[in-house]
Design a protein around this motif. Structure first.
Motif, PDB file in Angstrom:
ATOM      1  N   CYS A 112       0.809  -1.221   0.000  1.00  0.00           N
ATOM      2  CA  CYS A 112       0.000   0.000   0.000  1.00  0.00           C
ATOM      3  C   CYS A 112       0.843   1.271   0.000  1.00  0.00           C
ATOM      4  CB  CYS A 112      -0.924   0.015   1.221  1.00  0.00           C
ATOM      5  SG  CYS A 112      -2.237  -1.226   1.154  1.00  0.00           S
ATOM      6  N   GLY A 113       2.167   1.113   0.010  1.00  0.00           N
ATOM      7  CA  GLY A 113       3.037   2.286   0.031  1.00  0.00           C
ATOM      8  C   GLY A 113       3.198   2.913   1.400  1.00  0.00           C
ATOM      9  N   ASP A 155      -1.811   6.655  23.619  1.00  0.00           N
ATOM     10  CA  ASP A 155      -2.881   6.519  24.618  1.00  0.00           C
ATOM     11  C   ASP A 155      -2.423   5.688  25.812  1.00  0.00           C
ATOM     12  OD1 ASP A 155      -4.710   8.011  23.073  1.00  0.00           O
ATOM     13  OD2 ASP A 155      -5.274   6.221  21.936  1.00  0.00           O
ATOM     14  N   GLY A 156      -1.170   5.867  26.187  1.00  0.00           N
ATOM     15  CA  GLY A 156      -0.639   5.181  27.349  1.00  0.00           C
ATOM     16  C   GLY A 156      -0.221   3.746  27.118  1.00  0.00           C
ATOM     17  N   VAL A 157      -0.272   3.284  25.872  1.00  0.00           N
ATOM     18  CA  VAL A 157       0.100   1.910  25.548  1.00  0.00           C
ATOM     19  C   VAL A 157       1.306   1.917  24.616  1.00  0.00           C
ATOM     20  CG1 VAL A 157      -0.658  -0.264  24.510  1.00  0.00           C
ATOM     21  CG2 VAL A 157      -2.288   1.146  25.794  1.00  0.00           C
ATOM     22  N   ASP A 158       2.328   1.135  24.959  1.00  0.00           N
ATOM     23  CA  ASP A 158       3.524   1.075  24.136  1.00  0.00           C
ATOM     24  C   ASP A 158       3.269   0.306  22.841  1.00  0.00           C
ATOM     25  OD1 ASP A 158       5.087   2.541  25.841  1.00  0.00           O
ATOM     26  OD2 ASP A 158       6.016   0.802  26.819  1.00  0.00           O
ATOM     27  N   HIS A 159       3.872   0.804  21.774  1.00  0.00           N
ATOM     28  CA  HIS A 159       3.805   0.171  20.462  1.00  0.00           C
ATOM     29  C   HIS A 159       5.204   0.144  19.858  1.00  0.00           C
ATOM     30  CE1 HIS A 159      -0.369   1.389  21.102  1.00  0.00           C
ATOM     31  NE2 HIS A 159      -0.741   0.610  20.094  1.00  0.00           N
ATOM     32  N   VAL A 160       5.479  -0.896  19.075  1.00  0.00           N
ATOM     33  CA  VAL A 160       6.783  -1.034  18.435  1.00  0.00           C
ATOM     34  C   VAL A 160       6.663  -0.682  16.955  1.00  0.00           C
ATOM     35  CG1 VAL A 160       6.425  -3.502  17.982  1.00  0.00           C
ATOM     36  CG2 VAL A 160       8.743  -2.584  18.024  1.00  0.00           C
ATOM     37  N   LEU A 161       7.690  -0.022  16.447  1.00  0.00           N
ATOM     38  CA  LEU A 161       7.698   0.385  15.041  1.00  0.00           C
ATOM     39  C   LEU A 161       8.139  -0.776  14.154  1.00  0.00           C
ATOM     40  CD1 LEU A 161       7.447   2.814  13.037  1.00  0.00           C
ATOM     41  CD2 LEU A 161       9.926   3.098  13.295  1.00  0.00           C
ATOM     42  N   GLU A 162       7.323  -1.098  13.154  1.00  0.00           N
ATOM     43  CA  GLU A 162       7.642  -2.135  12.179  1.00  0.00           C
ATOM     44  C   GLU A 162       7.614  -1.531  10.780  1.00  0.00           C
ATOM     45  OE1 GLU A 162       8.621  -5.096  12.764  1.00  0.00           O
ATOM     46  OE2 GLU A 162       7.863  -5.697  14.746  1.00  0.00           O
ATOM     47  N   HIS A 163       8.498  -2.008   9.920  1.00  0.00           N
ATOM     48  CA  HIS A 163       8.608  -1.459   8.570  1.00  0.00           C
ATOM     49  C   HIS A 163       7.864  -2.319   7.549  1.00  0.00           C
ATOM     50  CE1 HIS A 163      11.964   0.585  10.600  1.00  0.00           C
ATOM     51  NE2 HIS A 163      11.790   1.530   9.692  1.00  0.00           N
ATOM     52  N   GLY A 164       7.259  -1.659   6.572  1.00  0.00           N
ATOM     53  CA  GLY A 164       6.614  -2.357   5.476  1.00  0.00           C
ATOM     54  C   GLY A 164       7.633  -3.136   4.657  1.00  0.00           C
ATOM     55  N   ILE A 165       7.174  -4.196   4.016  1.00  0.00           N
ATOM     56  CA  ILE A 165       8.054  -5.059   3.226  1.00  0.00           C
ATOM     57  C   ILE A 165       7.726  -4.914   1.744  1.00  0.00           C
ATOM     58  CG2 ILE A 165       8.636  -7.455   2.649  1.00  0.00           C
ATOM     59  CD1 ILE A 165       8.215  -8.170   5.570  1.00  0.00           C
ATOM     60  N   ARG A 166       8.759  -4.668   0.940  1.00  0.00           N
ATOM     61  CA  ARG A 166       8.662  -4.715  -0.510  1.00  0.00           C
ATOM     62  C   ARG A 166       9.722  -5.687  -1.009  1.00  0.00           C
ATOM     63  NH1 ARG A 166       5.081  -3.446  -3.965  1.00  0.00           N
ATOM     64  NH2 ARG A 166       6.151  -1.943  -5.297  1.00  0.00           N
ATOM     65  N   THR A 167       9.387  -6.480  -1.997  1.00  0.00           N
ATOM     66  CA  THR A 167      10.338  -7.455  -2.525  1.00  0.00           C
ATOM     67  C   THR A 167      10.492  -7.276  -4.031  1.00  0.00           C
ATOM     68  OG1 THR A 167       8.573  -9.095  -2.793  1.00  0.00           O
ATOM     69  CG2 THR A 167       9.834  -9.155  -0.737  1.00  0.00           C
ATOM     70  N   ASP A 168      11.594  -7.793  -4.563  1.00  0.00           N
ATOM     71  CA  ASP A 168      11.832  -7.694  -5.999  1.00  0.00           C
ATOM     72  C   ASP A 168      10.754  -8.441  -6.788  1.00  0.00           C
ATOM     73  OD1 ASP A 168      14.251  -6.317  -5.506  1.00  0.00           O
ATOM     74  OD2 ASP A 168      15.298  -8.214  -5.201  1.00  0.00           O
ATOM     75  N   PHE A 169      10.440  -9.645  -6.332  1.00  0.00           N
ATOM     76  CA  PHE A 169       9.442 -10.493  -6.985  1.00  0.00           C
ATOM     77  C   PHE A 169       8.473 -11.035  -5.946  1.00  0.00           C
ATOM     78  CE2 PHE A 169      12.390 -10.349 -10.419  1.00  0.00           C
ATOM     79  CZ  PHE A 169      11.741 -10.790 -11.569  1.00  0.00           C
ATOM     80  N   ALA A 170       7.308 -11.467  -6.407  1.00  0.00           N
ATOM     81  CA  ALA A 170       6.363 -12.207  -5.570  1.00  0.00           C
ATOM     82  C   ALA A 170       5.794 -13.350  -6.394  1.00  0.00           C
ATOM     83  CB  ALA A 170       5.236 -11.307  -5.077  1.00  0.00           C
ATOM     84  N   LEU A 171       5.602 -14.489  -5.743  1.00  0.00           N
ATOM     85  CA  LEU A 171       5.008 -15.664  -6.376  1.00  0.00           C
ATOM     86  C   LEU A 171       3.732 -16.027  -5.634  1.00  0.00           C
ATOM     87  CD1 LEU A 171       8.170 -17.969  -6.716  1.00  0.00           C
ATOM     88  CD2 LEU A 171       7.407 -16.152  -8.273  1.00  0.00           C
ATOM     89  N   VAL A 172       2.631 -16.182  -6.366  1.00  0.00           N
ATOM     90  CA  VAL A 172       1.362 -16.523  -5.734  1.00  0.00           C
ATOM     91  C   VAL A 172       0.634 -17.567  -6.570  1.00  0.00           C
ATOM     92  CG1 VAL A 172       1.135 -14.252  -4.653  1.00  0.00           C
ATOM     93  CG2 VAL A 172       0.108 -14.652  -6.898  1.00  0.00           C
ATOM     94  N   ARG A 173      -0.383 -18.178  -5.967  1.00  0.00           N
ATOM     95  CA  ARG A 173      -1.207 -19.174  -6.666  1.00  0.00           C
ATOM     96  C   ARG A 173      -2.675 -18.833  -6.465  1.00  0.00           C
ATOM     97  NH1 ARG A 173      -0.208 -25.397  -7.645  1.00  0.00           N
ATOM     98  NH2 ARG A 173      -2.283 -26.091  -8.258  1.00  0.00           N
TER      99      ARG A 173
END
Length: 251
Positions: A112-113, A155-173
């Protein structure tokens, strides 16, 4: 707009050595086995794979793993894949294990960018604090560990930063697909396939049934063709070749 490739071999012919690769499927459900076999036949190695798991029963990604073609795995589950565990513990394979929901959202965000997001999953653990073994040294020690991640309170709750993933190729079925790359997935195969398809810069879909544009109900499409660059139509024999990972019966 016609995205159909002549063969699986043609569809992955430009996948380079050391490429990053998002692969759909969960266990043996919805795994793009024909495309994986085509990569194996080409001899491509040094791959950096993003997938929930790394194949099972000598099928799927286990084919590439056993051949030593995978250098790194980002996933959530090792499970009963003994070769995966052996390579990881012996230091032959770099592995980033992350929470399954976080993996799904990282793939979706990349597609989604969205460069990064915050999640409460993993706060107070090695996921956030760092120190998870990414690579062992072969003698029981850790050669490379995960770094600490940014933690921020909302809002008083800790959250961890995670990065989006982009790959050169994707394989799906997919169960069905048209020449424009629109895909329909069936039941359990609708697991990581849509997310992997979104994350790939070049997404290749193997489809069990190829139909003409307009034949798919727009409301039934799970992956829009905008995310798919190449389509491979499977033969009836390839489409029917589906293994069962754990067969259970009831007396």
């Amino acid at each position: 707009m016609d995205k159909v490739a002549e063969s699986a071999a043609e569809a992955v012919a430009d996948l380079p050595e050391g490429a990053s690769l998002a692969v759909g499927g969960f266990g043996l459900s919805g795994v793009p086995t024909v495309l994986i076999e085509a990569i194996h036949a080409r001899g491509t190695g040094g791959l950096k794979v993003v997938s929930n798991n790394c194949g099972a029963m000598e099928s799927g990604l286990a084919v590439l793993l056993a051949a030593g073609r995978i250098a790194r795995v980002t996933g959530s589950y090792i499970g009963a894949n003994k070769e995966f565990a052996r390579q990881y513990l012996s230091g032959e394979l770099e592995v980033e294990l992350i929470p399954q929901g976080t993996l799904a959202e990282r793939l979706r965000a990349g597609g989604c960018g969205i460069p990064a997001f915050y999640t409460p999953a993993g706060v107070g653990t090695l996921v956030a604090d760092g120190g998870l073994p990414w690579r062992y040294d072969g003698a029981g020690g850790v050669a490379l560990a995960s770094p600490p991640k940014e933690v921020r309170a909302f809002d008083g709750v800790d959250h961890v930063l995670e990065h989006g993933i982009r790959t050169d190729f994707a394989l799906v079925r997919a169960a069905r697909g048209d020449r424009h790359g629109n895909l329909v997935l069936r039941r359990s195969a609708r697991n990581f396939n849509p997310l992997a398809a979104m994350a790939g810069r070049i997404t290749v879909a193997e489809v069990e049934e190829l139909v003409e544009p307009g034949e798919l109900d727009p409301d039934a499409i799970h992956v829009p063709g905008v995310f798919v660059q190449r389509v491979v139509a499977l033969t009836p024999a390839q489409a029917a070749d589906k293994r069962i990972e754990q067969r259970t019966v009831r007396g």
